[in-house]
Design a protein around this motif. Structure first.
Motif, PDB file in Angstrom:
ATOM      1  N   ILE A 106       0.834  -1.209   0.000  1.00 51.19           N
ATOM      2  CA  ILE A 106       0.000   0.000   0.000  1.00 51.19           C
ATOM      3  C   ILE A 106       0.869   1.260   0.000  1.00 51.19           C
ATOM      4  N   ASP A 107       2.001   1.231   0.723  1.00 52.60           N
ATOM      5  CA  ASP A 107       2.907   2.384   0.719  1.00 52.60           C
ATOM      6  C   ASP A 107       3.403   2.675  -0.691  1.00 52.60           C
ATOM      7  N   VAL A 108       3.773   1.619  -1.410  1.00 60.69           N
ATOM      8  CA  VAL A 108       4.224   1.799  -2.794  1.00 60.69           C
ATOM      9  C   VAL A 108       3.066   2.264  -3.667  1.00 60.69           C
ATOM     10  N   ALA A 109       1.888   1.694  -3.445  1.00 66.81           N
ATOM     11  CA  ALA A 109       0.711   2.045  -4.241  1.00 66.81           C
ATOM     12  C   ALA A 109       0.336   3.514  -4.067  1.00 66.81           C
ATOM     13  N   LYS A 110       0.455   4.031  -2.850  1.00 64.89           N
ATOM     14  CA  LYS A 110       0.113   5.431  -2.597  1.00 64.89           C
ATOM     15  C   LYS A 110       0.960   6.376  -3.439  1.00 64.89           C
ATOM     16  N   GLU A 111       2.207   6.017  -3.655  1.00 60.32           N
ATOM     17  CA  GLU A 111       3.082   6.848  -4.474  1.00 60.32           C
ATOM     18  C   GLU A 111       2.711   6.735  -5.951  1.00 60.32           C
ATOM     19  N   ARG A 112       2.398   5.537  -6.382  1.00 61.29           N
ATOM     20  CA  ARG A 112       2.196   5.311  -7.813  1.00 61.29           C
ATOM     21  C   ARG A 112       0.845   5.785  -8.329  1.00 61.29           C
ATOM     22  N   GLY A 151      -9.077   3.432   3.336  1.00 61.02           N
ATOM     23  CA  GLY A 151     -10.402   4.011   3.549  1.00 61.02           C
ATOM     24  C   GLY A 151     -10.977   4.672   2.319  1.00 61.02           C
ATOM     25  N   LEU A 152     -10.193   4.715   1.246  1.00 57.02           N
ATOM     26  CA  LEU A 152     -10.629   5.280  -0.034  1.00 57.02           C
ATOM     27  C   LEU A 152     -10.204   4.346  -1.150  1.00 57.02           C
ATOM     28  N   THR A 153     -10.914   4.395  -2.273  1.00 54.57           N
ATOM     29  CA  THR A 153     -10.467   3.654  -3.445  1.00 54.57           C
ATOM     30  C   THR A 153      -9.244   4.367  -4.017  1.00 54.57           C
ATOM     31  N   PRO A 154      -8.433   3.696  -4.835  1.00 55.46           N
ATOM     32  CA  PRO A 154      -7.274   4.363  -5.446  1.00 55.46           C
ATOM     33  C   PRO A 154      -7.663   5.623  -6.218  1.00 55.46           C
ATOM     34  N   ASN A 155      -8.767   5.585  -6.970  1.00 48.57           N
ATOM     35  CA  ASN A 155      -9.206   6.763  -7.723  1.00 48.57           C
ATOM     36  C   ASN A 155      -9.603   7.905  -6.791  1.00 48.57           C
ATOM     37  N   ASP A 156     -10.338   7.581  -5.740  1.00 52.60           N
ATOM     38  CA  ASP A 156     -10.743   8.612  -4.781  1.00 52.60           C
ATOM     39  C   ASP A 156      -9.527   9.215  -4.083  1.00 52.60           C
ATOM     40  N   TYR A 157      -8.564   8.363  -3.722  1.00 50.00           N
ATOM     41  CA  TYR A 157      -7.353   8.842  -3.074  1.00 50.00           C
ATOM     42  C   TYR A 157      -6.565   9.761  -4.008  1.00 50.00           C
ATOM     43  N   ARG A 158      -6.510   9.367  -5.271  1.00 44.37           N
ATOM     44  CA  ARG A 158      -5.814  10.186  -6.277  1.00 44.37           C
ATOM     45  C   ARG A 158      -6.469  11.556  -6.423  1.00 44.37           C
ATOM     46  N   MET A 159      -7.764  11.593  -6.508  1.00 47.53           N
ATOM     47  CA  MET A 159      -8.483  12.861  -6.730  1.00 47.53           C
ATOM     48  C   MET A 159      -8.457  13.731  -5.478  1.00 47.53           C
ATOM     49  N   LYS A 160      -8.577  13.111  -4.318  1.00 47.63           N
ATOM     50  CA  LYS A 160      -8.595  13.873  -3.070  1.00 47.63           C
ATOM     51  C   LYS A 160      -7.266  14.567  -2.830  1.00 47.63           C
ATOM     52  N   PRO A 186      -7.259  -6.228 -11.010  1.00 45.74           N
ATOM     53  CA  PRO A 186      -7.302  -4.853 -10.487  1.00 45.74           C
ATOM     54  C   PRO A 186      -8.307  -4.673  -9.356  1.00 45.74           C
ATOM     55  N   GLN A 187      -9.432  -5.397  -9.407  1.00 48.98           N
ATOM     56  CA  GLN A 187     -10.435  -5.229  -8.358  1.00 48.98           C
ATOM     57  C   GLN A 187      -9.906  -5.686  -6.995  1.00 48.98           C
ATOM     58  N   HIS A 188      -8.961  -6.648  -7.007  1.00 51.44           N
ATOM     59  CA  HIS A 188      -8.357  -7.073  -5.745  1.00 51.44           C
ATOM     60  C   HIS A 188      -7.498  -5.953  -5.164  1.00 51.44           C
ATOM     61  N   PHE A 189      -6.804  -5.242  -6.046  1.00 49.54           N
ATOM     62  CA  PHE A 189      -6.003  -4.094  -5.609  1.00 49.54           C
ATOM     63  C   PHE A 189      -6.904  -3.012  -5.023  1.00 49.54           C
ATOM     64  N   THR A 190      -7.992  -2.707  -5.720  1.00 58.13           N
ATOM     65  CA  THR A 190      -8.921  -1.671  -5.255  1.00 58.13           C
ATOM     66  C   THR A 190      -9.513  -2.045  -3.904  1.00 58.13           C
ATOM     67  N   ARG A 191      -9.873  -3.320  -3.738  1.00 57.51           N
ATOM     68  CA  ARG A 191     -10.465  -3.769  -2.479  1.00 57.51           C
ATOM     69  C   ARG A 191      -9.476  -3.639  -1.326  1.00 57.51           C
ATOM     70  N   LEU A 192      -8.221  -4.078  -1.539  1.00 53.19           N
ATOM     71  CA  LEU A 192      -7.213  -4.001  -0.488  1.00 53.19           C
ATOM     72  C   LEU A 192      -6.880  -2.545  -0.163  1.00 53.19           C
TER      73      LEU A 192
END
Length: 298
Positions: free
Chosen positions: A250-256, A288-297, A276-282
């Motif tokens: 998740i730390d790596v994912a937050k950067e990417r 607490g946010l989906t990758p897209n929501d985290y990116r936009m926020k 990809p849905q497994h990544f989104t779920r984890l």
């Protein structure tokens, strides 16, 4: 190819050691009063616990060698291979050996949580090293089991013997916890190596080609058994090894996710997720946010 002798019963093992079989499902042997173990490999169909008190020979545990230091214990689960190598001389250490069949503990409290004793799957270099006081406690446990075997078998025998074996194993859990603490510097070094391992993994093409790093992969890379690795991480971080690895993912994912040139699906595949849905779920579970929501926020 080296012959591997299958030890399928208590009677078979007792005959090899030249001792009387007092119970068909369990035996306790004072090694100083028994015939030495011949120099060969054995595949145990039994649980075995060994306490070694005097350096006498080299023991091979699985495919590795174990120096078997004074006041140390090893644990063998059914199906594991253990052997002795010492030329033509037999292996005759001082100490104690306990063997018991799984049928002995079926239906007992010990049988219900035998899987909790993860040290039965530890590797050679992860043996339990005892202090003098701890060794005395362990010998006392062996003596209690031996006392019960010297009584006539009755309706209480199974429960009492299983209870004393459970007491011994519970002490071993305590002593392993102490060993994790006294080897704190070594353990921290292992966690540092784990950090470098995961950093290197996600900086390479391995995630795309091999998937997410597993607990088994990390343990093997650090030359540890999966169970010992998992217990070490739990003791040091309060998290399971799987949770620890996932947090790094998740730390790596937050950067990417901030690379707007890549879709969330592309990032998921780069990290080693098969879907990809497994990544989104984890990600949502941990952040607490989906990758897209985290990116936009952000």
């Amino acid at each position: 190819m080296e012959e591997i002798v299958k030890i399928a019963s208590i009677a078979q093992y007792n005959a090899m050691r030249g001792v009387v079989t007092k119970h068909p499902l369990v035996t306790v042997i004072d090694n100083s009063k028994a015939q030495p173990v011949p120099a060969r490999s054995f595949n145990f169909g039994l649980y075995a616990v060994g306490l070694k008190e005097l350096n006498a020979a080299q023991l091979r545990y699985g495919r590795k060698h174990y120096d078997y230091q004074d006041g140390s214990m090893i644990f063998v689960a059914p199906g594991q291979v253990i052997g002795v190598q010492r030329g033509d001389e037999p292996f005759a250490p001082k100490g104690w050996t306990l063997l018991f069949h799984s049928d002995l503990i079926n239906g007992t409290p010990l049988g219900k949580h035998m899987q909790d004793y993860s040290f039965f799957s530890y590797e050679v270099n992860e043996a339990l090293l005892l202090s003098d006081k701890e060794r005395s406690i362990v010998i006392d446990c062996f003596s209690k089991i031996e006392y019960e075997l010297d009584q006539n078998i009755d309706k209480h025998s199974k429960r009492l013997i299983a209870s004393n074996i459970e007491l011994l194993l519970n002490y071993c859990i305590r002593f392993y916890d102490r060993q994790f603490i006294t080897r704190e510097n070594i353990n921290k070094g292992i966690l540092e190596r784990l950090e470098y391992l995961l950093q290197g993994y996600f900086s390479s093409d391995k995630p795309r080609n091999e998937g997410l790093p597993s607990v088994a992969y990390c343990a093997e890379a650090l030359h540890l058994s999966p169970n010992y690795f998992g217990d070490l991480v739990k003791k040091e971080t309060g998290r399971s090894a799987q949770e620890y690895i996932q947090s790094k993912v998740i730390d790596v994912a937050k950067e990417r996710v901030f690379d707007m040139n890549k879709s969330v699906s592309e990032i998921a595949y780069e990290l080693g997720f098969k879907y990809p849905q497994h990544f989104t779920r984890l990600f949502k579970q941990k952040v607490g946010l989906t990758p897209n929501d985290y990116r936009m926020k952000n």
